[in-house]
Design an enzyme around this catalytic site. Sequence first.
Site: not given
Length: 275
Positions: A6-7
């Site tokens: 997750p960015e």
Amino acid sequence: MMRTVPELPEVETVRRGLQHLLGTSSVIARIELLRRDLRRRLPAALATHFTGQPITALGRRAKYLLFETPVGTLVSHLGMTGTWRLAQPGAEREHDHCYVHLRDGRRLAYRDPRRFGMLELQLPGAVLPVLKLLGPEPLVVEDFHATYLHGRTRGRAVALKTLIMDQRVVVGVGNIYAQEALFRAGLKPARKARTLRRAELERLVAEIRTVLTEAIAAGGSTISDFRQAGGDGGYFQHNFQVYDRAGQSCAVCATILRGGVVGGRGTSWCPSCQR
DNA sequence: CGAATCACCTGATCGC
DNA sequence: TGCGATCAGGTGATTC
């Protein structure tokens, strides 16, 4: 199913999914901590502090999710493998570390096999130390621009890719989107930050913003149990042009993409398009 | 001080 | 088939 770390776009997608689920009238009945030894030890107070409190908003700062209540904020970082999902009775899974029981009977589960994530309690008016150090949001035009970035590159010998992944410089950019933004901007990941000219800084800022915006619109790259209405998860992973593509040909010029390590992480780039 | 490296952790994958 | 080695990477600590 493909999973990516997750960015910013993935966290924003989770935020929207949670916001949709919770609406504006969900009330926390209790919080259950199944294990507290995540990357940092979860505060025991989490279990009782939010009892009876409404979740008034679902926010995001950098890669942190913010569950806002009148008595403080539940701050959640997904690390590399963290997920939030609705878990009705019987849907328990290994590596569920926290259950947020809602007054309406539903239950949110935080699951994180690698335990790189974290949950924190932030009191009203206070700012957690980890949030204090964060740089500007890349999508806020007045905060993140070429002039600002120029100030942060001056005298820095660090690799450009490392610089834009530094959350003190700009938040939300991780190993995937850093590589994609650098490809789009035509800049080599290992380029020393201080060597960038004005026009290159402008391109870099623009491409970071564009790739993140496109990824958000695509629902991120598939990572989450939350789906956009009628959709089947994020699909931006189909738009990757360099990430994990070393040895394959460049989509623009057909040159074989190179692979290496920059800033201690796997990195690929086009030796022809990126300078 | 800045820059580079390491540690944390589990699951997927690879080679033998 | 089984099993150990390797890799993935966000972040914070440590080392240079």
